[in-house]
Enzyme design. Structure first.
Site, mmCIF file in Angstrom:
data_model
loop_
_atom_site.group_PDB
_atom_site.id
_atom_site.type_symbol
_atom_site.label_atom_id
_atom_site.label_comp_id
_atom_site.label_asym_id
_atom_site.label_seq_id
_atom_site.Cartn_x
_atom_site.Cartn_y
_atom_site.Cartn_z
ATOM 1 N N TYR A 141 0.812 -1.215 0.000
ATOM 2 C CA TYR A 141 0.000 0.000 0.000
ATOM 3 C C TYR A 141 0.847 1.266 0.000
ATOM 4 O O TYR A 141 0.386 2.315 -0.426
ATOM 5 C CB TYR A 141 -0.895 0.028 1.253
ATOM 6 N N LYS A 189 3.438 -15.551 2.885
ATOM 7 C CA LYS A 189 3.648 -16.285 1.639
ATOM 8 C C LYS A 189 5.148 -16.566 1.556
ATOM 9 O O LYS A 189 5.836 -16.163 0.606
ATOM 10 C CB LYS A 189 3.127 -15.437 0.455
ATOM 11 N N ASP A 221 -2.698 -18.489 0.877
ATOM 12 C CA ASP A 221 -3.714 -19.198 0.067
ATOM 13 C C ASP A 221 -4.407 -20.279 0.887
ATOM 14 O O ASP A 221 -5.631 -20.433 0.839
ATOM 15 C CB ASP A 221 -3.091 -19.761 -1.226
ATOM 16 N N ASP A 245 -6.141 -7.216 4.352
ATOM 17 C CA ASP A 245 -7.268 -6.577 3.673
ATOM 18 C C ASP A 245 -8.160 -7.653 3.043
ATOM 19 O O ASP A 245 -9.381 -7.675 3.230
ATOM 20 C CB ASP A 245 -6.752 -5.626 2.588
ATOM 21 N N ASP A 249 -12.076 -9.184 4.501
ATOM 22 C CA ASP A 249 -13.345 -9.172 3.759
ATOM 23 C C ASP A 249 -13.909 -10.584 3.656
ATOM 24 O O ASP A 249 -15.111 -10.802 3.786
ATOM 25 C CB ASP A 249 -13.159 -8.612 2.340
HETATM 26 C C1 IPM Z 1 -10.300 -1.421 4.133
HETATM 27 C C2 IPM Z 1 -10.564 -0.839 2.771
HETATM 28 C C3 IPM Z 1 -9.406 0.074 2.392
HETATM 29 C C4 IPM Z 1 -8.136 -0.758 2.399
HETATM 30 C C5 IPM Z 1 -9.583 0.823 1.069
HETATM 31 C C6 IPM Z 1 -10.863 1.612 1.060
HETATM 32 C C7 IPM Z 1 -8.404 1.685 0.745
HETATM 33 O O1 IPM Z 1 -10.752 -1.832 1.843
HETATM 34 O O2 IPM Z 1 -10.224 -0.658 5.109
HETATM 35 O O3 IPM Z 1 -10.184 -2.638 4.247
HETATM 36 O O4 IPM Z 1 -7.819 -1.414 1.390
HETATM 37 O O5 IPM Z 1 -7.438 -0.768 3.409
HETATM 38 MN MN MN Z 2 -10.691 -3.842 2.664
#
Ligand code: IPM
Ligand code: MN
Length: 368
Positions: A141, A189, A221, A245, A249
């Site tokens: 990032y 990884k 993975d 990240d 999710d």
């Molecule tokens: C999160 C989001 C952010 C990230 C984006 C919006 C930049 O997906 O907080 O997980 O990737 O960190």
């Molecule tokens: Mn995210």
């Protein structure tokens, strides 16, 4: 206790849910004799529209002065075609970096009456309760160079970490495991990446300092697979920025809705930024139907981690549980036999519970 909180509503449903968090915090302040003051600033698309930048200096300065920061969400289709330095997400990444909020904690725990809404079989997901500790200010990032080359026909991103950056987040992972069930999964990884090899070495070095924690290494993975085949395997997961990240999710849907999950981004001295894991949901923004629970639970994390107000954090968490148990739910939760409510009503139910809880405690302690 007197605290000053900066609110960054951002975009989309961020504005609606931040309002809910403020109402809940005001109720907590009133019931438990605290004084919380609030100051609102722009970030993301709203800041681009108003100031021509996703992260105005005035926002950064206010956050630096604050005791804690609550953030709604950033982003929306309006700014999707902007060049990268003028995208709302840049505001979020910028504030994380400017405040050195390197430790992102994402707890994932199912609410039992919502488990049927999980895409996984109830018997697989039932009992899952994990915490993702994601490194937040390094890795792909933020590494440089990150640019187009050869007239746009080649690209480079850079995955860079220093020993110190890895050590401090790995420590957070071990410490979180000590406070939970004593199990740490370090995700990397290391069969491919140099950065992961150093990561793994550091975890190995550190484990002697935390003899009460059982630690394992899992490749990213395989971890992604295990999260959906056997989520109850995990207690604490510690991992670098991009892996965290993606895995967070993935893990978030275990519980049935992204609308329920809070997060905390912390630095060493306790300053924290608290935000829901969900995004700005432009499709439902302004309609009054957004689920405020993730934002409200983020406010609870703020009370716990930045202000050490554990009882107050618990009452908010209990309030959410009790309102859900009573069958109330927003549209994102696939509950068939409950009562559908909007953002404002959901918030009011939670506020009412907090007020009634405290009243009953007072009766008990005043009269008996
Ligand atoms: C999160 C989001 C952010 C990230 C984006 C919006 C930049 O997906 O907080 O997980 O990737 O960190
Ligand atoms: Mn995210």
């Amino acid at each position: 206790m007197k605290k000053h909180i900066v609110l960054l509503p951002g975009d989309g449903i961020g504005k609606e849910v931040i309002h809910s968090a403020r109402e809940v915090l005001s109720a907590v302040a009133e019931e438990y004799n605290h004084s919380f003051s609030f100051e609102t600033h722009e970030i993301g698309g709203a800041a681009i529209d108003q100031y021509g930048t996703p992260l105005p200096e005035s926002t950064v300065d206010a956050c630096k002065q604050a005791d804690a920061v609550l953030l709604g969400a950033v982003g929306g289709p309006k700014w999707d075609q902007n060049p990268s330095h003028l995208r709302p997400e840049r505001g979020l990444l910028g504030i994380r970096k400017a405040l050195d909020l390197y430790a992102n904690l994402r707890p994932i725990k199912g609410f039992k009456n919502l488990l049927h809404a999980s895409p996984l079989k109830e018997e697989v997901v039932s009992g899952s309760d994990l915490l993702i500790v994601r490194e937040l200010t390094g890795g792909l990032y933020f590494g440089t160079p990150s640019e187009r080359r050869d007239n746009g026909n080649a690209v480079v991103d850079t995955l860079a970490y220093t020993r110190k950056e890895i050590e401090r987040i790995v420590d957070k992972g071990f410490q979180a495991a000590q406070q939970r069930r004593g199990h740490l999964t370090s995700v990397d990884k290391a069969n491919v990446l140099e950065s992961s090899k150093l990561w793994r070495e550091i975890v190995e070095e550190k484990k002697a300092q935390y003899p009460d924690v059982a630690v394992e290494h899992v490749l990213v993975d395989a971890a992604a697979m295990k999260l959906i085949t056997n989520p109850t395997h995990f207690d604490v997961i510690v991992t670098e920025n991009l892996f965290g990240d993606i895995l967070s999710d993935e893990a978030s849907v275990l519980t049935g809705s992204l609308g329920m999950l809070p997060s905390a981004s912390l630095r060493e001295d306790g300053l924290g930024l608290y935000e829901p894991v969900h995004g700005s949901a432009p499709d439902i923004a302004g309609k009054g139907v957004a689920n405020p629970v993730a934002m409200i639970l983020s406010a609870a994390l703020m009370l716990r981690y930045s202000f050490q107000l554990d009882d107050e954090a618990k009452v908010i968490e209990e309030a959410v549980q009790s309102v859900l148990d009573a069958g109330f739910h927003t549209g994102d939760l696939q509950v068939t036999d409950g009562r559908l409510v909007g953002t404002v009503e959901m918030t009011k139910l939670i506020v009412d519970y907090i007020k009634s809880q405290n009243a009953s405690k007072c009766i008990a302690s005043c009269y008996f």
